[in-house]
Design a protein around this motif. Structure first.
Motif, PDB file in Angstrom:
ATOM      1  N   THR A  57     -39.699  57.244 -34.771  1.00  0.00           N
ATOM      2  CA  THR A  57     -39.383  57.182 -33.350  1.00  0.00           C
ATOM      3  C   THR A  57     -37.938  56.736 -33.170  1.00  0.00           C
ATOM      4  O   THR A  57     -37.561  55.646 -33.614  1.00  0.00           O
ATOM      5  N   LEU A  58     -37.147  57.569 -32.560  1.00  0.00           N
ATOM      6  CA  LEU A  58     -35.741  57.252 -32.366  1.00  0.00           C
ATOM      7  C   LEU A  58     -35.556  56.224 -31.267  1.00  0.00           C
ATOM      8  O   LEU A  58     -36.354  56.096 -30.352  1.00  0.00           O
ATOM      9  N   GLY A  59     -34.450  55.483 -31.403  1.00  0.00           N
ATOM     10  CA  GLY A  59     -34.086  54.527 -30.374  1.00  0.00           C
ATOM     11  C   GLY A  59     -34.374  53.096 -30.764  1.00  0.00           C
ATOM     12  O   GLY A  59     -34.696  52.768 -31.909  1.00  0.00           O
ATOM     13  N   GLU A  60     -34.273  52.235 -29.761  1.00  0.00           N
ATOM     14  CA  GLU A  60     -34.454  50.806 -29.977  1.00  0.00           C
ATOM     15  C   GLU A  60     -35.938  50.459 -30.050  1.00  0.00           C
ATOM     16  O   GLU A  60     -36.745  50.976 -29.283  1.00  0.00           O
ATOM     17  N   GLN A  61     -36.294  49.583 -31.015  1.00  0.00           N
ATOM     18  CA  GLN A  61     -37.673  49.154 -31.182  1.00  0.00           C
ATOM     19  C   GLN A  61     -37.724  47.627 -31.302  1.00  0.00           C
ATOM     20  O   GLN A  61     -36.831  47.006 -31.907  1.00  0.00           O
ATOM     21  N   TYR A  62     -38.765  47.068 -30.710  1.00  0.00           N
ATOM     22  CA  TYR A  62     -38.946  45.614 -30.764  1.00  0.00           C
ATOM     23  C   TYR A  62     -40.011  45.285 -31.809  1.00  0.00           C
ATOM     24  O   TYR A  62     -41.165  45.689 -31.680  1.00  0.00           O
ATOM     25  N   ILE A  63     -39.611  44.556 -32.834  1.00  0.00           N
ATOM     26  CA  ILE A  63     -40.504  44.216 -33.949  1.00  0.00           C
ATOM     27  C   ILE A  63     -40.994  42.783 -33.764  1.00  0.00           C
ATOM     28  O   ILE A  63     -40.192  41.850 -33.613  1.00  0.00           O
ATOM     29  N   LYS A  64     -42.302  42.630 -33.770  1.00  0.00           N
ATOM     30  CA  LYS A  64     -42.890  41.303 -33.563  1.00  0.00           C
ATOM     31  C   LYS A  64     -43.261  40.693 -34.917  1.00  0.00           C
ATOM     32  O   LYS A  64     -43.840  41.360 -35.772  1.00  0.00           O
ATOM     33  N   VAL A  65     -42.904  39.393 -35.100  1.00  0.00           N
ATOM     34  CA  VAL A  65     -43.185  38.643 -36.324  1.00  0.00           C
ATOM     35  C   VAL A  65     -44.234  37.575 -36.001  1.00  0.00           C
ATOM     36  O   VAL A  65     -44.056  36.779 -35.063  1.00  0.00           O
ATOM     37  N   TYR A  66     -45.333  37.545 -36.770  1.00  0.00           N
ATOM     38  CA  TYR A  66     -46.428  36.603 -36.539  1.00  0.00           C
ATOM     39  C   TYR A  66     -46.469  35.562 -37.675  1.00  0.00           C
ATOM     40  O   TYR A  66     -46.296  35.904 -38.844  1.00  0.00           O
ATOM     41  N   TYR A  67     -46.718  34.319 -37.264  1.00  0.00           N
ATOM     42  CA  TYR A  67     -46.910  33.260 -38.269  1.00  0.00           C
ATOM     43  C   TYR A  67     -47.726  32.143 -37.614  1.00  0.00           C
ATOM     44  O   TYR A  67     -47.308  31.538 -36.602  1.00  0.00           O
ATOM     45  N   GLU A  68     -48.900  31.912 -38.166  1.00  0.00           N
ATOM     46  CA  GLU A  68     -49.753  30.786 -37.726  1.00  0.00           C
ATOM     47  C   GLU A  68     -49.911  30.745 -36.203  1.00  0.00           C
ATOM     48  O   GLU A  68     -49.629  29.748 -35.543  1.00  0.00           O
ATOM     49  N   ARG A  77     -32.888  49.524 -34.477  1.00  0.00           N
ATOM     50  CA  ARG A  77     -32.627  50.826 -33.884  1.00  0.00           C
ATOM     51  C   ARG A  77     -32.777  51.914 -34.943  1.00  0.00           C
ATOM     52  O   ARG A  77     -32.236  51.796 -36.034  1.00  0.00           O
ATOM     53  N   VAL A  78     -33.522  52.960 -34.565  1.00  0.00           N
ATOM     54  CA  VAL A  78     -33.684  54.123 -35.451  1.00  0.00           C
ATOM     55  C   VAL A  78     -32.781  55.235 -34.928  1.00  0.00           C
ATOM     56  O   VAL A  78     -32.884  55.628 -33.760  1.00  0.00           O
ATOM     57  N   VAL A  79     -31.890  55.713 -35.769  1.00  0.00           N
ATOM     58  CA  VAL A  79     -30.917  56.741 -35.362  1.00  0.00           C
ATOM     59  C   VAL A  79     -30.993  57.936 -36.307  1.00  0.00           C
ATOM     60  O   VAL A  79     -31.525  57.856 -37.409  1.00  0.00           O
ATOM     61  N   ARG A  80     -30.447  59.028 -35.862  1.00  0.00           N
ATOM     62  CA  ARG A  80     -30.364  60.210 -36.702  1.00  0.00           C
ATOM     63  C   ARG A  80     -29.156  60.118 -37.623  1.00  0.00           C
ATOM     64  O   ARG A  80     -28.225  59.343 -37.375  1.00  0.00           O
ATOM     65  N   ALA A  81     -29.173  60.989 -38.618  1.00  0.00           N
ATOM     66  CA  ALA A  81     -27.992  61.113 -39.470  1.00  0.00           C
ATOM     67  C   ALA A  81     -26.885  61.780 -38.658  1.00  0.00           C
ATOM     68  O   ALA A  81     -27.113  62.329 -37.583  1.00  0.00           O
ATOM     69  N   SER A 139     -17.437  91.805 -20.890  1.00  0.00           N
ATOM     70  CA  SER A 139     -17.859  90.652 -21.700  1.00  0.00           C
ATOM     71  C   SER A 139     -17.702  89.347 -20.917  1.00  0.00           C
ATOM     72  O   SER A 139     -16.754  89.184 -20.150  1.00  0.00           O
ATOM     73  N   GLN A 140     -18.640  88.435 -21.142  1.00  0.00           N
ATOM     74  CA  GLN A 140     -18.600  87.127 -20.481  1.00  0.00           C
ATOM     75  C   GLN A 140     -18.980  86.047 -21.490  1.00  0.00           C
ATOM     76  O   GLN A 140     -19.870  86.254 -22.318  1.00  0.00           O
ATOM     77  N   ILE A 141     -18.290  84.920 -21.415  1.00  0.00           N
ATOM     78  CA  ILE A 141     -18.603  83.776 -22.275  1.00  0.00           C
ATOM     79  C   ILE A 141     -19.548  82.843 -21.516  1.00  0.00           C
ATOM     80  O   ILE A 141     -19.233  82.379 -20.419  1.00  0.00           O
ATOM     81  N   ILE A 142     -20.708  82.593 -22.098  1.00  0.00           N
ATOM     82  CA  ILE A 142     -21.707  81.712 -21.480  1.00  0.00           C
ATOM     83  C   ILE A 142     -21.670  80.365 -22.187  1.00  0.00           C
ATOM     84  O   ILE A 142     -21.878  80.285 -23.400  1.00  0.00           O
ATOM     85  N   ASN A 143     -21.365  79.322 -21.444  1.00  0.00           N
ATOM     86  CA  ASN A 143     -21.311  77.965 -21.996  1.00  0.00           C
ATOM     87  C   ASN A 143     -22.673  77.285 -21.836  1.00  0.00           C
ATOM     88  O   ASN A 143     -23.311  77.397 -20.785  1.00  0.00           O
ATOM     89  N   VAL A 144     -23.084  76.592 -22.891  1.00  0.00           N
ATOM     90  CA  VAL A 144     -24.397  75.938 -22.897  1.00  0.00           C
ATOM     91  C   VAL A 144     -24.212  74.454 -23.201  1.00  0.00           C
ATOM     92  O   VAL A 144     -23.495  74.091 -24.139  1.00  0.00           O
ATOM     93  N   VAL A 145     -24.852  73.616 -22.403  1.00  0.00           N
ATOM     94  CA  VAL A 145     -24.821  72.166 -22.606  1.00  0.00           C
ATOM     95  C   VAL A 145     -26.254  71.682 -22.816  1.00  0.00           C
ATOM     96  O   VAL A 145     -27.123  71.923 -21.978  1.00  0.00           O
ATOM     97  N   GLY A 146     -26.503  71.030 -23.961  1.00  0.00           N
ATOM     98  CA  GLY A 146     -27.824  70.494 -24.253  1.00  0.00           C
ATOM     99  C   GLY A 146     -27.756  69.010 -24.586  1.00  0.00           C
ATOM    100  O   GLY A 146     -26.686  68.489 -24.930  1.00  0.00           O
ATOM    101  N   TYR A 147     -28.878  68.323 -24.464  1.00  0.00           N
ATOM    102  CA  TYR A 147     -28.929  66.888 -24.729  1.00  0.00           C
ATOM    103  C   TYR A 147     -30.036  66.580 -25.723  1.00  0.00           C
ATOM    104  O   TYR A 147     -31.145  67.112 -25.630  1.00  0.00           O
ATOM    105  N   LEU A 148     -29.721  65.706 -26.666  1.00  0.00           N
ATOM    106  CA  LEU A 148     -30.696  65.224 -27.636  1.00  0.00           C
ATOM    107  C   LEU A 148     -30.466  63.736 -27.828  1.00  0.00           C
ATOM    108  O   LEU A 148     -29.354  63.317 -28.171  1.00  0.00           O
TER     109      LEU A 148
END
Length: 299
Positions: A57-68, A77-81, A139-148
């Protein structure tokens, strides 16, 4: 006697940034356990003490630590290469258009490649594209914008728009006037409508007349009004294509006479002299004709 724990806290942070799919690294990570008598001790963090981590799962993650029965939280944070390449994959059928056809994006996607050899596809939607004009040829140039993952990626591709061709016409609505008389030479096309079909897969309706009631430019009609026929065919030609509709051609008959200028008084025993007399002849098609006597039309 045992001393109760007051709280725990992260003392030595584990690694906080991970590549997609990488396991949690807790080497040398530890918590500080603080007791109510103000004493404390260090405890190494083990995997059994943790929850909340998903390496896929990409993005920020909250890790909980348990003790007694106590817990604390740290963030990773999990990121892509790193991105190595961005390209658009567009089927051939989405590259060539006929004038007036809308942009097609079905089957098109933005391919994002990463340094770790992984890839992601972003399906291309019409609202991601700009620069397309269905009525501009060439001829026409088509510009494409995507988000990830909230990051913007751009690319482009080239399309070609060719002129549309008329493939056929139909008379969808015949002109309002449909009764004529033998010898009439002018057709009234008011109210007539044509249906135009194009090779682009699209069609349109047009009126046969302009705002002044004249036939539109490029429209030609032919017919034969020399004979009585209640199914007289009118041929309509537009853009090299033809269609037809029918009208009723009737006999033009006299409906009434009017004497506009009476003939002069006649003398006894002399031949009738009608010189100077004028008669109006009214026809059943609404036309009229003034005839000056003598005339071969009047006996």
């Amino acid at each position: 006697e045992d001393v109760n724990i007051d709280h725990i806290e992260i003392y030595s942070m584990p690694k906080t940034q991970y590549a997609l799919g990488e396991s949690l690294d807790i080497k040398d990570a530890s918590i500080l356990v603080v007791y109510k008598n103000n004493s404390a001790k260090l405890v190494p963090i083990t995997s059994s003490m943790l929850s909340g981590f998903d390496p896929n799962t990409l993005g920020e993650q909250y890790i909980k630590v348990y003790y007694e029965n106590h817990n604390t939280i740290f963030t990773v944070r999990v990121v892509r290469a790193n991105v190595s390449h961005v390209e658009l994959v567009v089927p051939n059928e989405n590259l060539n258009y006929i004038e007036s056809q809308p942009l097609r994006t079905t089957g098109s996607y933005m391919l994002i490649s990463f340094d770790d050899k992984s890839t992601e596809r972003i399906p291309v939607a019409k609202d991601m594209c700009s620069g397309f004009d269905p009525n501009r040829l060439g001829s026409q140039i088509i510009n494409v914008v995507g988000y990830l993952d909230g990051i913007e990626y751009t690319s482009s591709f080239v399309v070609t728009v060719t002129p549309r061709e008329l493939t056929g016409i139909e008379v969808t609505t015949a002109p309002t006037k449909n009764i004529y008389y033998v010898g009439d030479s002018v057709l009234d096309l008011t109210g007539g409508e044509l249906f135009l079909k194009y090779n682009s897969g699209y069609s349109e309706y047009i009126d046969m007349t302009d705002v002044d009631g004249n036939p539109i430019e490029g429209l030609n009609v032919t017919w034969d009004s020399s004979k009585v026929n209640n199914r007289t065919s009118v041929s309509v030609e537009y853009g090299g294509k033809s269609a037809s509709f029918q009208v009723d051609v009737k006999v033009r008959d006299v409906s009434s006479y009017e004497v506009l200028t009476p003939i002069k008084e006649q003398m006894q025993n002399l031949d009738l002299d009608v010189t100077g007399g004028v008669i109006r002849i009214n026809y059943n098609n609404g036309e009229s004709e003034d005839v000056t006597l003598p005339s071969d039309k009047v006996t």
